[in-house]
Design a protein around this motif. Structure first.
Motif, PDB file in Angstrom:
ATOM      1  N   GLY A 183       0.866  -1.202  -0.008  1.00  0.00           N
ATOM      2  CA  GLY A 183       0.112   0.041   0.001  1.00  0.00           C
ATOM      3  C   GLY A 183       0.858   1.261   0.096  1.00  0.00           C
ATOM      4  O   GLY A 183       0.663   2.260  -0.862  1.00  0.00           O
ATOM      5  N   ARG A 184       1.907   1.337   0.741  1.00  0.00           N
ATOM      6  CA  ARG A 184       2.625   2.449   0.822  1.00  0.00           C
ATOM      7  C   ARG A 184       3.363   2.712  -0.324  1.00  0.00           C
ATOM      8  O   ARG A 184       3.458   3.940  -0.809  1.00  0.00           O
ATOM      9  CB  ARG A 184       3.701   2.307   2.093  1.00  0.00           C
ATOM     10  N   ARG A 185       3.974   1.546  -0.968  1.00  0.00           N
ATOM     11  CA  ARG A 185       4.739   1.822  -2.208  1.00  0.00           C
ATOM     12  C   ARG A 185       3.621   2.094  -3.509  1.00  0.00           C
ATOM     13  O   ARG A 185       3.927   2.964  -4.243  1.00  0.00           O
ATOM     14  CB  ARG A 185       5.401   0.132  -2.589  1.00  0.00           C
ATOM     15  N   LEU A 186       2.717   1.563  -3.454  1.00  0.00           N
ATOM     16  CA  LEU A 186       1.551   1.699  -4.681  1.00  0.00           C
ATOM     17  C   LEU A 186       0.995   3.240  -4.581  1.00  0.00           C
ATOM     18  O   LEU A 186       0.936   3.724  -5.535  1.00  0.00           O
ATOM     19  CB  LEU A 186       0.240   0.794  -4.434  1.00  0.00           C
ATOM     20  N   VAL A 187       0.523   3.503  -3.367  1.00  0.00           N
ATOM     21  CA  VAL A 187       0.099   4.980  -3.565  1.00  0.00           C
ATOM     22  C   VAL A 187       1.171   5.856  -3.882  1.00  0.00           C
ATOM     23  O   VAL A 187       0.804   6.743  -4.460  1.00  0.00           O
ATOM     24  CB  VAL A 187      -0.271   5.226  -1.856  1.00  0.00           C
ATOM     25  N   ALA A 188       2.614   5.559  -3.127  1.00  0.00           N
ATOM     26  CA  ALA A 188       3.572   6.681  -3.602  1.00  0.00           C
ATOM     27  C   ALA A 188       3.935   6.703  -4.938  1.00  0.00           C
ATOM     28  O   ALA A 188       3.846   7.612  -5.759  1.00  0.00           O
ATOM     29  CB  ALA A 188       4.969   6.383  -2.819  1.00  0.00           C
ATOM     30  N   VAL A 189       3.978   5.568  -5.552  1.00  0.00           N
ATOM     31  CA  VAL A 189       4.166   5.366  -7.214  1.00  0.00           C
ATOM     32  C   VAL A 189       3.073   6.087  -8.093  1.00  0.00           C
ATOM     33  O   VAL A 189       3.376   6.870  -9.056  1.00  0.00           O
ATOM     34  CB  VAL A 189       4.373   4.043  -7.601  1.00  0.00           C
ATOM     35  N   LEU A 190       1.861   5.694  -7.758  1.00  0.00           N
ATOM     36  CA  LEU A 190       0.663   6.325  -8.229  1.00  0.00           C
ATOM     37  C   LEU A 190       0.799   8.070  -8.310  1.00  0.00           C
ATOM     38  O   LEU A 190       0.490   8.679  -9.430  1.00  0.00           O
ATOM     39  CB  LEU A 190      -0.546   6.167  -7.606  1.00  0.00           C
ATOM     40  N   ALA A 191       1.220   8.528  -7.394  1.00  0.00           N
ATOM     41  CA  ALA A 191       1.373   9.941  -7.089  1.00  0.00           C
ATOM     42  C   ALA A 191       2.625  10.130  -7.912  1.00  0.00           C
ATOM     43  O   ALA A 191       2.598  11.370  -8.701  1.00  0.00           O
ATOM     44  CB  ALA A 191       1.099  10.517  -5.735  1.00  0.00           C
TER      45      ALA A 191
END
Length: 404
Positions: A183-191
């Motif tokens: 979750g932390r990685r996914l949200v950061a990369v999407l932004a």
């Protein structure tokens, strides 16, 4: 006889004094059809076994009796989806709560990252950061470069999530700690991977602020919206996520299921329809209202769950009214609201936010989808603890019967 191929693996018991019942005996004991017994088994509510030297499926009598003791109200009727128990979100009396805390209070006191962590772990840190993952962001940017410039932001999210899953060799680790890391990685990369100029700070809202239009949006308003939209109980996209997680799809695939459901006009795309309505209403409020009423409804008003107000919309509108950039669009909102016949919802508030800062028409969809990744993964964590394949409604066949 219905195939049992979609159940949990059957067990061959060792010798014991335990008594086993046939499928027909279980059906009589439960006063249901044999098909319903298979449905209970496919959802993991009863466990079938094979007995050496005997054909068919059998069920331990003691387990069947425990099933009966739980009461019929604990079991869904034939063809129904099992009740979903969740500790995440409560919708009650036109209020929204995350793990017992009022969402509007959280939105005014904590960042999106902290609230996402609350949903995932039950802990609410004062400060939380989702670090940039440079290599993953570069891989996703390369994939997104192949899309046409007119691709919607949510389409970019779909590609990004698929790519992130494909390059993560540990994606099938379904432990809570692993899902939180995803979750932390996914949200950061999407932004980070979206085209545009990033903001100057570390918070997700600041990193997103320059990527939704020609000029930056106020990060504090973005962060407020992200918190308010982080989860909303069993919305259709969340149910899609839980069904995928029930099949033990990895977290990226579960989020992809949510993104697919969000694409519908009755869910995530509603804010884009509200954006068009506000655009037209800026020139002719009464004409825009009349046109939408004739077409069947005014976008951005009313709600299937809330009865008198949408607390998310109230909080976001209150913040917009304090912002000079939103003065004109709030005048439009005030002009059309009396004639809409019901209260404004968060889709209209997202549309107003987009108009206030000249964001793209689909910016509301992007904010919604990015925010809901937090809730989706929290529901996935819950679902991974449940029996696999528990969502198995029984179809009622209405087609042509084969000749006998």
């Amino acid at each position: 006889m219905q195939s049992m191929s979609d159940e949990e693996p059957q067990v061959v018991p060792t010798a014991s004094d335990e008594r086993y019942l046939t499928t027909a005996e279980v059906a009589r004991r439960l006063d249901v059809k044999t098909e319903t017994v298979y449905a209970y088994a496919s959802r993991g509510m009863l466990r079938s076994v094979r007995l050496p030297g005997r054909r068919g499926s059998f069920f331990a009598q003691a387990e069947v009796e425990r099933f009966v003791a739980r009461g019929r109200d604990e079991r869904p009727p034939s063809g129904a989806v099992e009740r979903i128990r969740t500790e995440l979100t409560l919708l009650d009396d036109d209020e929204l709560h995350y793990r017992g805390r009022r969402a509007t209070d959280l939105a005014s006191s904590h960042s999106f990252e902290s609230v996402a962590t609350l949903l995932w772990t039950g802990e609410l840190p004062e400060h939380e950061s989702f670090p940039t993952d440079g290599p993953s962001t570069d891989v996703v940017r390369t994939a997104l470069a192949a899309l046409p410039a007119a691709a919607r932001t949510t389409d970019r999210f779909k590609v990004a999530v698929a790519v992130l899953g494909a390059v993560d060799p540990l994606r099938f680790d379904l432990s809570p700690a692993a899902v939180v890391r995803v979750g932390r990685r996914l949200v950061a990369v999407l932004a980070d991977a979206l085209p545009g100029e990033p903001g100057g700070g570390d918070p997700i809202a600041e990193r997103l602020s320059g990527k939704l239009g020609d000029r930056p949006a106020d990060p504090s308003l973005l962060d407020l919206a992200l918190v308010l939209l982080a989860d909303h109980d069993l919305a259709v996209s969340t149910v899609a996520v839980r069904v995928a997680a029930s099949a033990r799809a990895h977290p990226y695939a579960a989020v992809s299921a949510g993104l697919g459901a969000v694409d519908g006009q009755y869910h995530g795309a509603a804010s884009t329809l509200a954006h068009r309505f506000l655009r037209d209403a800026a020139d002719d409020p009464l004409g825009a209202l009349a046109e939408r009423q004739r077409a069947g409804g005014v976008p951005g008003f009313g709600h299937r769950v809330y009865r008198e107000r949408d607390p998310r919309a109230d909080a976001l509108f209150a913040a917009l009214r304090r912002h000079a950039a939103a003065r004109d669009v709030m005048a439009v909102v005030d002009a059309v609201s009396p004639g809409a016949g019901t209260f404004p919802n968060v889709d209209l508030a997202l549309a107003a936010l987009a108009h206030a800062f000249g964001l793209r028409p689909d910016a509301g969809e992007a904010i919604f989808a990015l925010a809901r990744c937090a809730g989706w993964l929290a529901h996935a964590i819950e679902e991974y603890r449940e029996p696999g394949l528990r969502f198995r409604p029984v179809g009622v066949y209405s087609g042509t019967r084969p000749p006998r």
